[in-house]
Every structure is written in structure tokens, then in C-alpha cells.
Design an enzyme around this catalytic site. Structure first.
Site, PDB file in Angstrom:
ATOM      1  N   CYS A  92      61.044  37.755  11.505  1.00 43.77           N
ATOM      2  CA  CYS A  92      61.028  36.819  10.392  1.00 43.77           C
ATOM      3  C   CYS A  92      60.592  35.442  10.864  1.00 43.77           C
ATOM      4  O   CYS A  92      60.578  35.151  12.058  1.00 43.77           O
ATOM      5  CB  CYS A  92      62.401  36.759   9.748  1.00 43.77           C
ATOM      6  SG  CYS A  92      62.935  38.341   9.068  1.00 43.77           S
TER       7      CYS A  92
ATOM      8  N   TYR B 275      61.144  51.593   7.870  1.00 47.12           N
ATOM      9  CA  TYR B 275      62.135  50.688   8.472  1.00 47.12           C
ATOM     10  C   TYR B 275      63.549  51.202   8.238  1.00 47.12           C
ATOM     11  O   TYR B 275      64.003  51.323   7.102  1.00 47.12           O
ATOM     12  CB  TYR B 275      61.954  49.305   7.853  1.00 47.12           C
ATOM     13  CG  TYR B 275      62.840  48.210   8.402  1.00 47.12           C
ATOM     14  CD1 TYR B 275      63.087  48.078   9.765  1.00 47.12           C
ATOM     15  CD2 TYR B 275      63.405  47.271   7.549  1.00 47.12           C
ATOM     16  CE1 TYR B 275      63.875  47.054  10.253  1.00 47.12           C
ATOM     17  CE2 TYR B 275      64.189  46.227   8.023  1.00 47.12           C
ATOM     18  CZ  TYR B 275      64.425  46.134   9.383  1.00 47.12           C
ATOM     19  OH  TYR B 275      65.201  45.111   9.866  1.00 47.12           O
TER      20      TYR B 275
ATOM     21  N   HIS C  26      68.484  47.289  11.834  1.00 47.91           N
ATOM     22  CA  HIS C  26      69.138  45.992  11.660  1.00 47.91           C
ATOM     23  C   HIS C  26      70.150  45.945  10.527  1.00 47.91           C
ATOM     24  O   HIS C  26      70.621  44.867  10.160  1.00 47.91           O
ATOM     25  CB  HIS C  26      68.094  44.888  11.451  1.00 47.91           C
ATOM     26  CG  HIS C  26      67.168  44.722  12.618  1.00 47.91           C
ATOM     27  ND1 HIS C  26      65.811  44.933  12.523  1.00 47.91           N
ATOM     28  CD2 HIS C  26      67.405  44.407  13.911  1.00 47.91           C
ATOM     29  CE1 HIS C  26      65.251  44.746  13.701  1.00 47.91           C
ATOM     30  NE2 HIS C  26      66.205  44.423  14.562  1.00 47.91           N
TER      31      HIS C  26
ATOM     32  N   ASP D 192      71.050  42.484  17.867  1.00 49.69           N
ATOM     33  CA  ASP D 192      69.674  42.721  18.303  1.00 49.69           C
ATOM     34  C   ASP D 192      69.060  41.486  18.949  1.00 49.69           C
ATOM     35  O   ASP D 192      68.243  41.604  19.862  1.00 49.69           O
ATOM     36  CB  ASP D 192      68.835  43.154  17.101  1.00 49.69           C
ATOM     37  CG  ASP D 192      67.526  43.807  17.498  1.00 49.69           C
ATOM     38  OD1 ASP D 192      67.561  44.766  18.286  1.00 49.69           O
ATOM     39  OD2 ASP D 192      66.468  43.369  17.015  1.00 49.69           O
TER      40      ASP D 192
END
Length: 682
Positions: free
Chosen positions: A31, A172, A175, A267
Site C-alpha cells: 500500500c 489474494y 494479511h 508481516d
């Protein structure tokens, strides 16, 4: 310079389904706070990564449908064909440098609150939505038609991604943000139909969507899967062994496995809590399960470590988000044998804070990050000087070092002076605090670059005064003398100064970094700054044997570090060290052997025993030199904390900005000094 043959393996091409990466450097999706709002800035940033040698450059998460709206966060969107041209610009910028463009398609399930679209969120099972702001929203559990619709939406988004020119189209499941992880995990999937219960059932939707995506675009696009190896909640959720079982069930189905941890705070751990390669224990077993390429992350900056993980069979490609932000040219520097020029990530997570604040990405080490299009800055080059000038810089902290480096690169004669015996300013001091050793890289990289510039001279233990300026006769003086912590209680909570009696033992972070310690064993540390400094100082004192009570008007210790993903880790460490955290209270007065606390809600005041007090509240610019020079009519400017106290990243950016703008016409206050994207009207 030529590349060391030891690193040749890093530059081998890697086949990923129908496409081939030119080397093993893989910028994983990350991001950036720009997303759909700042399209040109985002495209330029991704293009810079490709220019710097990253063979695969991916987008951030891209919402595939209007029920995947993660507002107020500013990510990318691929809701309809209207979004294709903007995304195509990102792919084009990556392709300009012979790199592959990846797109991370995402439906966020119960982590998408749909605040902008006002759609009811959907989830594997009905549950409250997960939100940073604790929005009063609940997601409904998906029925079979919802699942069919989700598959249709993902397939359509994949086709749009292919049309936009992307080479890798993600599925995806990582996360804690991807709905396919929510289906996979016991923690979020309580279904009793064919999509719940056994691992095979919980993995069913992930398998189906991989197959859908391969069928839709797999002829020309690679289909990677990003998956979380652990949720760190024990058997109630995903653990590495079960994720490995799921991977084994689908081992050859995707074209690449991209391994991560869940949630994001696990992460992207900061350097305070983990070192390089910290994810290896969780991912090292995957390569034996599949013949497809495996990519993982771990804040890798050392080429030797990169080679090791490839040769040990832990991964096939070196994944990076933060190291690619700190140095977009990291691959090219290894290729060209310029290892000493690598601008290593310090693991501070300032980059992450600006996704949380929905503002353009920035970096402590790399001040050009996010400014590639807005201001036209480049991480490796800068325009040459227009005329000969001599610039004197007073203060060798982060702003002064960066200004000297960039001005020297432009070709100016630069004299850098500091009254301290070592360069670095606040970086030199703060990097000696617990957990912050990696932050010294901010100083060390710039000193190394300055040593290569014959037109830059540095003098330590040299205090600059108006008299010395007159003797040196520079054309311009840049004052970067930093700031100092206040000891009068003024900060965010209280604007009126309170001056404690002189007999009270009151210290600031400056005192602690200078080696002073509280006289008393029991210490009240008042944190009205809310970033890392209060927690770090509390840890320092606790490790020195003091009984510390951290008082803060916020609800938690180091409240802003929620945005850097480390607040829980900080408070956990403090509690384990015996630090008492007294939240929702402010220190409003200091007396002999006590402080007066005020409840942030009721205003009620109570005494609290404390033999010594440490104040972490606010900082004041040290700008007396600038004022004296201005008063004497000498051309002078300020930068860094001397101009406005902020983060180290802000100080470095300030130094770079001065260097970039020096010699250019001064803009009127009403002129905007950067470009911005203006929305076109329908």
C-alpha cells in the site's frame, strides 16, 4: 564497478507461468496511501521501482467490486471498465523498464466496511466488521449465490486487469484482508455447507477462484496466490502446518506462491522487534511442496542473505516492500557492484503510517519516495547547479546531512559544521536507545556518500556563530540545528506552561540520551507525544531498574504507533518489563515527590507519588543562530527540526527539499510547490 560473481544467482531469469521475470527481485504488493486518488503519482512510483531493477513490480490491493470498499483507505479500484485506463498507466510505467506488472485483486470481505458505497458487507460467515475505527457495521454471511457472484466479479476483474496490460493477476488470501483467507481460516469461517468445516471445504473457494482466474487470463498472464502462513492465534485460526496442507492440495495450480503472515503487524514488523529474514521459520517448508516459484519477504537488504535464502531453497525470488521503498535501485546497485550505495531500510514503518493516514507514501531513508511525480524528484539523480555557490550548513543531523549530500551531488561547494563530536544529530542519539540501532543507517549512508564528494567538507566540534559565518563568507547559510524537548508540560494536552520547582527532579529525553538518569527509583514518565519516544524511554528506564509509570492522555501507550503496526508489541514489552501504563490521564503539575494527574474525561485531579519525572511532551526549535543571522542581514534558511520539529523522515525530506529548490525562483506563498491530480468531471 562490476558485480561480484557470488550474486549472479540473483540475476537469473525466473519463469512464472506464461511470463518470465528478468531477475529474482520481486516488489510484492504494498500500500502507499495514493491509490485511485493520485494515479499519476502512483504510476511514477511503481515505474521508479522497475527503473531501479525490480523484475516484478506489483500494485497494492485492488478492490474488485463495490462491496469491497475499504474507505477511508485509499487503495486502487477495479470496479468497472472506467478504472482500466488509470490502472493501464501503472502497467505502462512498469513496462517502460522491461519489468513485469502485477496486480493484487482483492475482496476484503468483513474487513471492507463499505462506508463509501453503503453496501452491506459480505463475509464467509456473519460477523462484525474489522475496522481500525471500530465502525458499528456487521457483515452478512454469504449464501451460495453470493459465492457465485463473487467468483464472477473476480473473473471479470481479472479480465479487466489483462486488458489494462498486467502480466501477473493475483488471487489474494493474505494479511487477514482477503476474503479467500477468511474462508480458509477457522477463525472466520463457521459454515456448515461445502465451504466450511474440513480444510478441503474451507479451501474450496480459493481453489475455485484460482481455477477461474487461470481459465480467464492464464494464457498470457501468470496467476500468483498470496497466502498467510499463520494468523498467530493458535489452532483457532491458520497455523503453518495447516496452510502447508492447503498449499499441498493446490501445489501446482497457481503459477507462483507469495507467502506472508497475518495480520499486517506480523508481516511488517519493525526493526525494534525483528531482524532481517524474520519470516523464514514460517515459510521455509513450502518449497518442498511445489515446483512453482515461491516468493517471501523479511526486510532483506543484504545481498549475501538474499543469496543464502535462494541457495537454501527457502524461496525462488526475493520479495520486498519496505526495502524497495527505501531504495528503488537496490537490484541495480547489486548488479553494478555498488553494495555500499544501497540505502538500507531502517524498519521504522513510517511508510506504513501514511497508508493509515491516507496520505502519499514517504520514507525516512528515501525522501524522493512519493515525490517522483509530484515534485519530480529521483532517488539517484538531481539536477546540476546553475551557478557556483558556497553553502554553509550549520548542523549535521538528518536534515543537514541530506542537504549537504544533495547539494554536493548538484555540484555546489558545501561546508557542513556541527558543534558535536560526531555527526548524526538526533539520529546519532536516538539510535542508541533500545531497539533503534538500525536507525543509525540514516546517518551512516549519508556519511558514506559525503565521503565521495570532494566539494563537501565537514567539520565537527565546530560551533557556528554570526562571526564565523562572516569569516567564511558563504553565499548562503542553511541552519539545521534541530530541536529540544520541553520541560514545562506544554504539549498536545496542555498549552499553558507549568514550571516545576527547581528542587524537583525533572528530565526529558534529551537528558536520558545524554546519559543522565532519574535520581529516584520511582519514575512518572509523562507521554503527551504519543509516538515511539515515550515507550522507548520507559523501556530504557525499566531496564535500568527504575519503577516506571507511563502516564498518557491517550487510551494506550505510544498511541500513534498503531499506525506503524507496533503499538501492541510496544505495550506488551512495557508490561512484561513491569512498566505500569496509566492511560487517559494527564500530568498537570509537578511537586516534591509527586505529580498531579488529571483524568482526560472527568477532569478530576489526583496526586500520584513519583520521586522523579520524565517529560515526553513537545519540542522547541533550536533556531537562535538563524534568528541572529537574519537579524544581521545574512542570507539564511532553516530546515528540519529547526524549522518545524517532526519525524526523522520529515527532517530528511526537508533537507532534500532545500537542496532541490536552492537556486530556483522563490515561489509566492499562494503558489502550490508540487503537482496534484485534479478529478475530471463526468
Amino acid at each position: 564497478m562490476t558485480r561480484d560473481p557470488r550474486y549472479d544467482i540473483l540475476f537469473e531469469p525466473v519463469r512464472i507461468g506464461p511470463v518470465t521475470a528478468r531477475n529474482r527481485f520481486y516488489q510484492v504488493p504494498h500500500c502507499n496511501g495514493m491509490g485511485y486518488r493520485d494515479a499519476s503519482a502512483l504510476a511514477a512510483m511503481r515505474g521508479m521501482k522497475a527503473e531501479g531493477g525490480w523484475a516484478v513490480v506489483c500494485t497494492e490491493m485492488v478492490e474488485i467490486h463495490h462491496t469491497a470498499d475499504v474507505a477511508p483507505y485509499v487503495e486502487l479500484r477495479l470496479w468497472s471498465d472506467h478504472d482500466i485506463p488509470m490502472l493501464a498507466r501503472v502497467a505502462e510505467k512498469v513496462h517502460e523498464h522491461n519489468s513485469l506488472a502485477g496486480i493484487e485483486l482483492c475482496h476484503s470481505g468483513h474487513t471492507a466496511n463499505n462506508l463509501w458505497t453503503r453496501e452491506v458487507p459480505i463475509a464467509a460467515s456473519p460477523m462484525p466488521t474489522a475496522s481500525y475505527f471500530h465502525d458499528p457495521v456487521q457483515a452478512r454471511g454469504m449464501d451460495r449465490q453470493d459465492i457465485r457472484n463473487l467468483r464472477r466479479a473476480h473473473r471479470k476483474a481479472a479480465l479487466r486487469a489483462k486488458q489494462a496490460g498486467f502480466d501477473l493477476v493475483y488471487v489474494y488470501a493474505g494479511h487477514g484482508l482477503g476474503i479467500f483467507q477468511h474462508f480458509l481460516s477457522r477463525a472466520t469461517n463457521f459454515r456448515t455447507d461445502e465451504y466450511g468445516g474440513s480444510l478441503e471445504n474451507r479451501a474450496r473457494l480459493l481453489r475455485e477462484v484460482i481455477e477461474d482466474t487461470k481459465d480467464a487470463v492464464g494464457d498470457t498472464c501468470a496467476v500468483p496466490v498470496r497466502i498467510a502462513m499463520s494468523e498467530f492465534i493458535g489452532p483457532a485460526g491458520l497455523e503453518p502446518a495447516e496452510v502447508e496442507d492447503a498449499i499441498a492440495m493446490m501445489a501446482e495450480l497457481p503459477d507462483l506462491w507469495d507467502l506472508s503472515l497475518s495480520d499486517w503487524s506480523k508481516d511488517s514488523q519493525t526493526s525494534r522487534f525483528s531482524g532481517e529474514g524474520f519470516q523464514e521459520p514460517y515459510i521455509k517448508g513450502v518449497k518442498k511442496l511445489t515446483t512453482k516459484p515461491v516468493v517471501g519477504v523479511g526486510r532483506y537488504t543484504s545481498p549475501d542473505t538474499m543469496v543464502r535464502v535462494i541457495r537454501q531453497g527457502i524461496m525462488d525470488m526475493i520479495g520486498a516492500a519496505r526495502p524497495s521503498i527505501a531504495d528503488p535501485y537496490l537490484p541495480n546497485k547489486i548488479r553494478d557492484g555498488r553494495l555500499e550505495d544501497i540505502r538500507e531500510c531502517i524498519g521504522c514503518n513510517v511508510c506504513v503510517t501514511h497508508d493509515y493516514t491516507m496520505t502519499p507514501l514517504r520514507c525516512t531513508q528515501n525522501p524522493s519516495m512519493g515525490e517522483e511525480w509530484r515534485r519530480g524528484w529521483h532517488p539517484e539523480s538531481i539536477r546540476p547547479k546553475e551557478e557556483d555557490k558556497h553553502i554553509l550548513i550549520a548542523g549535521a543531523g538528518p536534515a543537514g546531512l541530506e542537504a549537504a549530500r544533495a547539494l554536493g551531488q548538484r555540484g555546489f561547494q558545501v561546508t557542513l559544521a556541527d558543534k558535536a563530536s560526531q555527526a548524526g544529530g538526533r539520529v546519532a542519539r536516538e539510535s542508541r536507545l533500545p531497539g533503534l540501532a538500525a536507525w543509525a543507517r540514516v546517518r551512516d549512508w549519508r556519511l558514506l556518500q559525503l565521503n565521495k564528494l570532494p566539494n563537501v567538507a565537514m567539520y565537527l566540534e565546530s560551533e557556528i556563530t554570526p562571526e564565523t559565518v562572516a569569516e567564511l563568507g558563504p553565499d548562503h547559510v542553511l541552519v539545521t540545528t534541530g530541536s529540544e524537548w520541553l520541560r514545562d508540560l506544554t504539549g498536545r494536552h496542555m498549552a499553558t506552561p507549568f514550571h516545576p520547582p527547581e528542587t524537583c527532579d525533572v528530565l526529558t529525553p534529551d537528558d536520558l540520551m545524554a546519559g543522565l538518569r532519574p535520581r529516584a527509583k520511582d519514575v512518572a514518565l509523562y507521554d503527551d507525544d504519543h509516538y515511539y519516544m515515550g515507550g522507548v524511554c520507559a523501556e530504557l528506564l525499566a531496564r535500568d531498574g527504575h519503577q516506571v509509570t507511563l502516564v498518557t492522555p491517550a487510551a494506550v501507550a505510544s498511541a500513534f504507533t498503531k499506525a506503524s503496526l507496533e503499538q501492541k508489541a510496544i505495550q506488551s514489552r512495557l508490561l512484561k518489563l513491569g512498566v505500569r501504563v496509566l492511560a487517559n490521564h494527564a500530568v498537570v503539575a509537578i511537586g516534591e515527590g509527586h505529580v498531579t494527574l488529571q483524568c482526560a474525561y472527568t477532569g478530576e485531579s489526583t496526586p500520584h507519588a513519583a520521586g522523579s519525572v520524565v517529560l515526553v511532551t513537545a519540542r522547541r526549535p533550536i533556531d537562535s543562530l538563524w534568528q541572529a543571522l537574519a537579524g544581521a542581514g545574512i542570507a539564511a534558511s532553516r530546515a528540519g527540526d529547526c524549522y518545524g520539529p517532526g519525524t526523522i523522515a520529515a527532517a530528511v525530506h526537508s533537507g532534500r527539499r532545500f537542496a532541490e529548490e536552492f537556486g530556483s525562483p522563490t515561489l509566492d506563498f499562494l503558489e502550490i510547490p508540487f503537482r496534484r491530480e485534479v478529478t475530471a468531471l463526468e
